[in-house]
Design a protein around this motif. Structure first.
Motif, PDB file in Angstrom:
ATOM      1  N   SER A  55       0.795  -1.424  -0.084  1.00 52.68           N
ATOM      2  CA  SER A  55      -0.019  -0.028  -0.051  1.00 52.68           C
ATOM      3  C   SER A  55       0.891   1.364  -0.092  1.00 52.68           C
ATOM      4  CB  SER A  55      -0.736   0.027   1.241  1.00 52.68           C
ATOM      5  OG  SER A  55      -1.778  -1.019   1.318  1.00 52.68           O
ATOM      6  N   HIS A  56       2.083   1.175   0.542  1.00 51.17           N
ATOM      7  CA  HIS A  56       2.748   2.274   0.855  1.00 51.17           C
ATOM      8  C   HIS A  56       3.564   2.717  -0.601  1.00 51.17           C
ATOM      9  CE1 HIS A  56       2.167   2.761   4.842  1.00 51.17           C
ATOM     10  NE2 HIS A  56       2.925   2.104   5.326  1.00 51.17           N
ATOM     11  N   GLN A  57       3.421   1.801  -1.443  1.00 49.28           N
ATOM     12  CA  GLN A  57       4.256   1.856  -2.777  1.00 49.28           C
ATOM     13  C   GLN A  57       3.274   2.398  -3.867  1.00 49.28           C
ATOM     14  OE1 GLN A  57       7.015  -1.458  -3.966  1.00 49.28           O
ATOM     15  NE2 GLN A  57       6.359  -2.622  -2.135  1.00 49.28           N
ATOM     16  N   SER A  60      -0.229   7.130  -6.492  1.00 51.95           N
ATOM     17  CA  SER A  60      -1.096   8.467  -6.376  1.00 51.95           C
ATOM     18  C   SER A  60      -2.263   7.995  -5.525  1.00 51.95           C
ATOM     19  CB  SER A  60      -1.881   8.525  -7.891  1.00 51.95           C
ATOM     20  OG  SER A  60      -0.668   8.917  -8.873  1.00 51.95           O
ATOM     21  N   GLY A  61      -2.837   6.879  -5.411  1.00 54.72           N
ATOM     22  CA  GLY A  61      -3.806   6.649  -4.456  1.00 54.72           C
ATOM     23  C   GLY A  61      -4.537   5.229  -4.528  1.00 54.72           C
ATOM     24  N   ILE A  62      -5.104   4.819  -3.444  1.00 50.47           N
ATOM     25  CA  ILE A  62      -5.671   3.520  -3.229  1.00 50.47           C
ATOM     26  C   ILE A  62      -7.264   3.917  -3.284  1.00 50.47           C
ATOM     27  CG2 ILE A  62      -5.963   1.343  -1.718  1.00 50.47           C
ATOM     28  CD1 ILE A  62      -3.070   1.785  -1.141  1.00 50.47           C
ATOM     29  N   ILE A  63      -8.070   3.240  -4.084  1.00 55.48           N
ATOM     30  CA  ILE A  63      -9.504   3.228  -4.037  1.00 55.48           C
ATOM     31  C   ILE A  63      -9.904   1.741  -3.285  1.00 55.48           C
ATOM     32  CG2 ILE A  63     -11.673   3.593  -5.352  1.00 55.48           C
ATOM     33  CD1 ILE A  63      -8.258   4.671  -6.864  1.00 55.48           C
ATOM     34  N   LEU A  64     -10.960   2.007  -2.376  1.00 56.83           N
ATOM     35  CA  LEU A  64     -11.250   0.874  -1.715  1.00 56.83           C
ATOM     36  C   LEU A  64     -12.836   0.761  -2.295  1.00 56.83           C
ATOM     37  CD1 LEU A  64     -11.088  -0.304   1.936  1.00 56.83           C
ATOM     38  CD2 LEU A  64     -13.275  -0.017   0.681  1.00 56.83           C
ATOM     39  N   ILE A  65     -13.403  -0.073  -2.888  1.00 53.11           N
ATOM     40  CA  ILE A  65     -14.761  -0.309  -3.384  1.00 53.11           C
ATOM     41  C   ILE A  65     -15.457  -1.512  -2.556  1.00 53.11           C
ATOM     42  CG2 ILE A  65     -15.945  -0.742  -5.248  1.00 53.11           C
ATOM     43  CD1 ILE A  65     -14.177   0.624  -6.977  1.00 53.11           C
ATOM     44  N   THR A  66     -16.492  -1.185  -1.669  1.00 51.42           N
ATOM     45  CA  THR A  66     -17.241  -2.024  -1.157  1.00 51.42           C
ATOM     46  C   THR A  66     -18.810  -1.877  -1.362  1.00 51.42           C
ATOM     47  OG1 THR A  66     -17.374  -3.126   0.925  1.00 51.42           O
ATOM     48  CG2 THR A  66     -17.410  -0.708   0.908  1.00 51.42           C
ATOM     49  N   GLY A  67     -19.581  -2.672  -0.748  1.00 52.42           N
ATOM     50  CA  GLY A  67     -20.929  -2.701  -1.027  1.00 52.42           C
ATOM     51  C   GLY A  67     -21.541  -4.081  -1.238  1.00 52.42           C
ATOM     52  N   THR A  68     -22.757  -4.241  -1.313  1.00 53.96           N
ATOM     53  CA  THR A  68     -23.124  -5.673  -1.464  1.00 53.96           C
ATOM     54  C   THR A  68     -23.407  -6.259  -2.780  1.00 53.96           C
ATOM     55  OG1 THR A  68     -24.925  -5.394   0.455  1.00 53.96           O
ATOM     56  CG2 THR A  68     -25.389  -7.065  -0.934  1.00 53.96           C
ATOM     57  N   ASP A 119       0.379   3.692 -10.550  1.00 55.90           N
ATOM     58  CA  ASP A 119      -0.165   4.633  -9.975  1.00 55.90           C
ATOM     59  C   ASP A 119      -1.444   4.602  -9.158  1.00 55.90           C
ATOM     60  OD1 ASP A 119       1.431   6.606 -11.720  1.00 55.90           O
ATOM     61  OD2 ASP A 119       0.406   5.300 -13.365  1.00 55.90           O
ATOM     62  N   TYR A 120      -2.385   3.724  -9.296  1.00 53.28           N
ATOM     63  CA  TYR A 120      -3.415   3.577  -8.625  1.00 53.28           C
ATOM     64  C   TYR A 120      -3.611   2.039  -8.067  1.00 53.28           C
ATOM     65  CZ  TYR A 120      -4.791   8.145  -9.358  1.00 53.28           C
ATOM     66  OH  TYR A 120      -4.996   9.669  -9.481  1.00 53.28           O
ATOM     67  N   ALA A 121      -4.304   1.730  -7.183  1.00 56.44           N
ATOM     68  CA  ALA A 121      -4.824   0.485  -6.842  1.00 56.44           C
ATOM     69  C   ALA A 121      -6.035   0.613  -6.673  1.00 56.44           C
ATOM     70  CB  ALA A 121      -3.918  -0.156  -5.676  1.00 56.44           C
ATOM     71  N   ILE A 122      -7.049  -0.295  -7.374  1.00 51.26           N
ATOM     72  CA  ILE A 122      -8.404  -0.360  -7.091  1.00 51.26           C
ATOM     73  C   ILE A 122      -8.739  -1.626  -6.300  1.00 51.26           C
ATOM     74  CG2 ILE A 122     -10.462  -0.397  -8.202  1.00 51.26           C
ATOM     75  CD1 ILE A 122      -9.488   1.115 -10.509  1.00 51.26           C
TER      76      ILE A 122
END
Length: 445
Positions: A55-57, A60-68, A119-122
């Motif tokens: 995660s530290h690497q 630009s950003g981490i996007i956490l997507i959750t929901g049913t 750049d990003y982690a989804i």
């Protein structure tokens, strides 16, 4: 001393990645599975801090997507938008959304030394573990799609999930951006209470209101005072335009107008997925034209409105794993005009052992349409009984075929599908994997 500990951690990470990548190669070479969980499990055993180190690497950003419902489709759509803008993205695209699945995806995106150049982690995250991983992966954006009843034996009721999610977000850093469904009363209320910067997505399309409130609703009471909400209109389940007649609570205003955005896939539920992804993309600074181009070019995720051609006939797979999702896939089927449907009901661990949810599904609407319905899966007789009870006692509205053997069930359903029409398959999660293996891995005779 601190430097030597860091060096040891990096050494463990490198070993963990090497072993995990080797396991992945072996599993896939021998066709023993998708290798979406086991490599991550082994890697986390070797390097317990692996998720945090990765995660530290992320640049630009981490996007956490959750929901049913809708996590996989929304995640893939947002990934497509970011990649269209030229960004490199790590993503658990197989839908393995517990800790080991997240670890596997990040391992796969790294090099042999454990370096993650993205750049990003989804990260699609199971709604039941958000509170466990949120401080580890440190997301920059938290996107929650909806909260419905799903796998009651594992998750409990929606109130329990909403409480855990609220606590997780509230206790997280105030720097994170939160994106929530304005049409979900619980999520709308959470967004109005928290300190983080909040954006809302939702539908502004009253022409798509349902004629009446569906049977499978979960949250129609005010989360502030407990009074029954008044709905100006409902889109699906308890999602809609609402106000509370007893207090000041009402639906939050969506950031974007959904009428200005194209429908990404069939089914109104996929319009919600579209609006969630494009709202996140706008927050990340992606241009509107790029976003619209990526939305238009999007292809369905496997099993999520995925379309195949088998023996000259079209097959559409619609994952159906809980009351709300199944009601929406039934809506797609009845609106299509096609007359052949295959239900596949399993109760394996990934599906949830409690299959009582099928009695909250409006199968009567499918039966009223008529046609042929084939049922299969390891809980085939439960599904057959539900459909039997859905029929008018005086008339048999459907040609109901019970076939426990999935291969024969698919073959029969294809034979019953008229030329030029589409066979709709409504499977639970593990059933969907089985169906795809048969349809794509061997010839239907």
């Amino acid at each position: 001393m601190e430097r030597s500990i860091k060096l040891i951690d990096w050494l463990r990470l490198g070993i963990a990645v090497l072993v995990a990548k080797t396991v992945t190669l072996i599993l896939r070479s021998l066709h023993l599975g998708a290798a979406s969980v086991l490599p991550g499990s082994i890697a986390r055993f070797i390097a317990p801090g692996l998720l945090e180190q990765f995660s530290h690497q992320v640049k630009s950003g981490i996007i956490l997507i959750t929901g049913t419902n809708g996590k996989t489709t929304t995640s893939l759509l947002l990934r497509g938008i970011l990649e269209c803008e030229g960004y490199r993205v790590a993503h658990n695209s197989t839908g393995a959304n517990l800790e080991n699945g997240l670890a596997t995806a990040l391992v796969e995106s790294s090099n042999l030394l454990g370096k993650l150049d993205v750049d990003y982690a989804i990260l699609e995250v199971d709604e039941n573990i958000v509170s466990k991983v949120i401080h580890t992966i440190q997301p920059d954006i938290i996107l929650c799609l909806n909260l419905f009843r799903d796998q009651l034996d594992r998750y409990g009721e929606v109130d329990k999930l909403s409480k855990c999610l609220n606590e997780a977000i509230t206790n997280f850093t105030s720097d994170a951006v939160v994106i929530l469904n304005a049409d979900d009363p619980i999520l709308s209320y959470i967004g109005q209470q928290i300190n983080q910067k909040v954006y809302f997505f939702g539908l502004t399309e009253p022409e798509h209101y349902l004629e009446s409130m569906p049977h499978a609703v979960d949250s129609i009471y005010c989360p502030n005072c407990g009074h029954a909400l008044e709905y100006q209109g409902v889109y699906l389940s308890h999602l809609g335009d609402f106000t509370c007649p007893s207090c000041s609570f009402s639906r939050s205003e969506p950031t974007l107008n959904s009428q200005e955005w194209e429908q990404v896939l069939i089914g109104l539920y996929n319009k919600y997925n579209t609006m969630a992804a494009v709202t996140a993309a706008q927050e990340l600074g992606v241009g509107i034209e790029t976003t619209k181009f990526a939305v238009k070019a999007f292809q369905a995720a496997f099993g999520r409105a995925e379309e195949l051609e088998v023996n000259g006939k079209r097959v559409r797979i619609l994952l159906s794993k809980n009351p709300v999702g199944t009601n929406e896939t039934i809506r797609v089927v009845t609106e299509s005009g096609d007359t052949t449907t295959l239900f596949v009901l399993n109760d394996h661990t990934q599906d949830g052992k409690d299959i009582s949810w099928i009695w909250d599904v409006d199968t009567e609407k499918l039966v009223e349409r008529g046609g042929t319905v084939v049922v299969s899966g390891n809980r085939v007789y439960d599904m057959a009984l539900r459909l039997q009870y859905s029929q008018d006692s005086q008339h048999s509205n459907i040609n109901l075929i019970v076939e426990p053997d999935l291969y024969r069930a698919i073959t029969t359903a294809l034979e019953k599908t008229p030329a030029g029409r589409t066979l709709h398959i409504l499977p639970t999660y593990t059933a969907m994997l089985d169906v795809r293996k048969i349809l794509t891995g061997s010839k239907i005779r």
